[in-house]
Scaffold this motif. Structure first.
Motif, PDB file in Angstrom:
ATOM      1  N   GLY A 152       0.822  -1.190   0.000  1.00  0.00           N
ATOM      2  CA  GLY A 152       0.000   0.000   0.000  1.00  0.00           C
ATOM      3  C   GLY A 152       0.861   1.247   0.000  1.00  0.00           C
ATOM      4  N   SER A 153       0.213   2.377   0.115  1.00  0.00           N
ATOM      5  CA  SER A 153       0.930   3.658   0.084  1.00  0.00           C
ATOM      6  C   SER A 153       1.154   4.256   1.461  1.00  0.00           C
ATOM      7  CB  SER A 153       0.143   4.662  -0.774  1.00  0.00           C
ATOM      8  OG  SER A 153      -1.160   4.867  -0.236  1.00  0.00           O
ATOM      9  N   GLN A 154       0.606   3.621   2.521  1.00  0.00           N
ATOM     10  CA  GLN A 154       0.701   4.169   3.868  1.00  0.00           C
ATOM     11  C   GLN A 154       1.400   3.182   4.807  1.00  0.00           C
ATOM     12  OE1 GLN A 154      -0.285   7.293   4.620  1.00  0.00           O
ATOM     13  NE2 GLN A 154      -0.865   7.521   2.453  1.00  0.00           N
ATOM     14  N   PRO A 155       2.127   3.686   5.819  1.00  0.00           N
ATOM     15  CA  PRO A 155       2.708   2.792   6.841  1.00  0.00           C
ATOM     16  C   PRO A 155       1.590   2.105   7.629  1.00  0.00           C
ATOM     17  CG  PRO A 155       3.682   4.998   6.936  1.00  0.00           C
ATOM     18  CD  PRO A 155       2.493   5.103   6.044  1.00  0.00           C
ATOM     19  N   LEU A 156       1.889   0.926   8.137  1.00  0.00           N
ATOM     20  CA  LEU A 156       0.926   0.175   8.945  1.00  0.00           C
ATOM     21  C   LEU A 156       1.455   0.031  10.363  1.00  0.00           C
ATOM     22  CD1 LEU A 156       0.034  -2.663   6.402  1.00  0.00           C
ATOM     23  CD2 LEU A 156      -1.280  -0.585   6.897  1.00  0.00           C
ATOM     24  N   ASP A 157       0.693   0.525  11.341  1.00  0.00           N
ATOM     25  CA  ASP A 157       1.086   0.425  12.744  1.00  0.00           C
ATOM     26  C   ASP A 157       0.639  -0.880  13.385  1.00  0.00           C
ATOM     27  OD1 ASP A 157       2.274   3.010  12.780  1.00  0.00           O
ATOM     28  OD2 ASP A 157       0.276   3.897  12.985  1.00  0.00           O
ATOM     29  N   ALA A 158      -0.268  -1.556  12.739  1.00  0.00           N
ATOM     30  CA  ALA A 158      -0.784  -2.824  13.248  1.00  0.00           C
ATOM     31  C   ALA A 158      -1.275  -3.638  12.056  1.00  0.00           C
ATOM     32  CB  ALA A 158      -1.920  -2.589  14.238  1.00  0.00           C
ATOM     33  N   LEU A 159      -1.395  -4.940  12.270  1.00  0.00           N
ATOM     34  CA  LEU A 159      -1.961  -5.826  11.262  1.00  0.00           C
ATOM     35  C   LEU A 159      -3.182  -6.523  11.832  1.00  0.00           C
ATOM     36  CD1 LEU A 159       1.183  -7.603   9.722  1.00  0.00           C
ATOM     37  CD2 LEU A 159      -0.016  -5.578   8.869  1.00  0.00           C
TER      38      LEU A 159
END
Length: 529
Positions: free
Chosen positions: A110-117
């Motif tokens: 994706g285009s955004q960071p992920l802080d959680a899954l």
């Protein structure tokens, strides 16, 4: 061709699964029956997220002094799915349990960071069936919370676009015995005296659509899975060596010298298998070279009036015809194998490269093509296009796979047994006088009957009327275009409708007004990862 079917005929259908045939003996299933962890499965107008409260058997874990290793960046093999799964199963067939060590490699494309899954853990929706022992991210324990089918995993550092991480899981599976109620209809995760079925049992990273995790609360009506494709490598070992056991599994499945198996399945939305010591295996080669295998029991061959009605042979023959026709109509089947399993439960169920066909259909086989064994088999095969290839949201837009799979039955009959077209409409579709909108979500129904009438039965009528609206050539072009555009994706209804030209869309207005809650069908596509 039949004229418009707004005044025509509807289908007999299953109560909880995908195959839409009436259960033998008029069996019924309560939506809240069968060991679901939810308090009630009454429908609501919209899906609701279950609060993340850890269950007593799987507490959320918080490491005291663990630091996750950094994510890896670069070197992303773009040609492979963002989800790559490696699992090792040790199965105790006598106890009908399994110990699982699983690694999920996930790339953030994706285009955004992920802080959680968010992981989709379908097996945990059933009481006492899924026991999570350990969870780690990049080698270190990670905070997590498990509720129903949703497993939230906190990340010590954000997963940046273009980077990947690995999630290690250790858990135990204890599927329940297939008896009655909802657990019977969902016997693809369960066992009988002669069969162990494991379907939707390996967690995967949930689908992410338009920047949000797409995972739904399970209910007893229809299905709720939304899965992106993944590459699966699964190793199966028996806790006790037993040469009589045979494994039914999709993909490249190899039995090794030590009595274990290794299965590789690429670009698949799921992974399922079945074990038995009573399989009778029959095999055929499809015209394109793919192998077709049927795993049945001896009771699929029924003595009657001095002859043997061989349901397994019938399934093999009809399946070969279905693959030939659907491949020519929707697009070539691109896998080397396809597996059909006789299930000790009253429903059919689709998975990628493997489907279950309920034993009842074999037992009621009458030696002709005019029966549920033919139609349910064809229906499940059609899901290799309308589910396995073109994914969709089974909770919010169930018609995208179920109505298309059901109408595919008619296309099969029309092609191979044209004299039986009227029989199909009468046998499959007549008598229920359904109401409801085809584009309804599963949560909008309080009974399975209402769901089936609106989504399956009215869905079949709508598709046939669309065919009349735009003509055969344009209709089959629509199906091929939709199959190509949705290949490997999670499609939404807009993807289907925008395959029509403006002029064709205008010509379908009356049909859309009659069958859809949203006849305008706002053409906003969805991006998933």
């Amino acid at each position: 061709m039949l004229t418009r079917l707004a005044l025509c005929l509807l289908i007999t259908a299953s109560l909880a699964g995908c195959n839409l045939a009436a259960a033998p003996g008029g069996a019924k299933v309560a939506a809240s029956d069968g060991g679901l962890r939810i308090d009630a499965t009454a429908a609501s107008s919209r899906p609701t997220r279950t609060p993340l409260q850890p269950t007593s058997s799987q507490p959320a874990s918080a490491p005291e002094a663990a630091t996750q290793l950094p994510s890896r960046c670069g070197g992303d093999d773009i040609g492979r799915p963002a989800r790559q799964i490696d699992a090792k199963l040790t199965i105790d067939y006598d106890a009908k349990t399994a110990q699982v060590d699983q690694v999920i490699r996930f790339y953030n494309r994706g285009s955004q960071p992920l802080d959680a899954l968010v992981l989709d853990a379908q097996a945990n929706q059933w009481r006492d069936s899924f026991y999570l022992r350990e969870l780690a991210v990049n080698g270190a324990p990670a905070e997590h919370a498990l509720a129903l089918n949703r497993l939230d995993v906190a990340l010590a550092e954000a997963l940046l676009p273009g980077c990947y991480l690995e999630i290690d899981l250790r858990f135990e599976l204890r599927p329940a015995e297939i008896r009655d109620g909802l657990r019977a209809y969902r016997g693809f995760f369960g066992y009988s005296a002669r069969q162990l079925n494991l379907g939707h049992f390996l967690p995967t990273v949930a689908a992410r659509v338009n920047g949000a995790w797409r995972i739904h609360q399970p209910v007893g009506i229809g299905e709720q899975v939304v899965h992106e494709v993944a590459d699966w490598t699964v190793r199966v070992r028996l806790a006790r060596m037993d040469e009589s056991l045979t494994l039914a599994a999709p993909g490249d499945s190899r039995r090794l010298d030590n009595g274990s198996w290794r299965i590789e399945l690429e670009n698949s939305r799921d992974f399922a298998l079945s074990l038995s010591d009573e399989w009778v295996v029959s095999e055929a080669r499809l015209a394109d070279g793919a192998t077709l295998e049927v795993y049945s029991f001896a009771d699929a061959r029924i003595p009657a009036d001095g002859v043997v009605l061989d349901g397994a042979a019938h399934v093999l023959d009809e399946s070969a015809k279905a693959f030939q026709h659907f491949g020519a109509t929707f697009g070539k089947y691109r896998r080397d194998r396809f597996v059909i399993v006789q299930g000790d439960f009253p429903d059919g169920m689709e998975f990628t490269g493997l489907v279950f066909v309920g034993g009842a259909w074999f037992y009621h086989f009458d030696g002709t093509r005019k029966n549920y064994l033919t139609l349910i088999t064809v229906h499940e095969i059609a899901h290799q296009w309308w589910y396995a290839r073109v994914g969709s949201d089974a909770a919010l837009s169930p018609w995208l796979d179920e109505a298309l799979a059901t109408y595919s039955e008619y296309l099969f009959i029309e092609k191979h047994y044209p004299a039986e077209k009227n029989w199909w409409w009468s046998f499959r579709v007549a008598g229920f006088f359904p109401q409801g909108k085809v584009d309804s979500a599963v949560y909008e129904f309080s009974t399975a009957r209402q769901y089936i009438n609106a989504v399956y039965l009215r869905g079949v009528q709508m598709l046939h009327n669309l065919r009349v609206d735009i003509g055969d050539d344009a209709f089959f072009s629509l199906l091929r275009s939709y199959a190509a555009a949705g290949d490997g994706r999670i499609a939404d209804p807009a993807l289907f409708w925008t395959r029509l030209s403006k002029e064709q869309f205008a010509r379908t207005e009356a049909t859309r007004l009659e069958y859809l809650g949203d006849p305008a069908v706002v053409p906003e596509g969805e991006e998933s990862s």
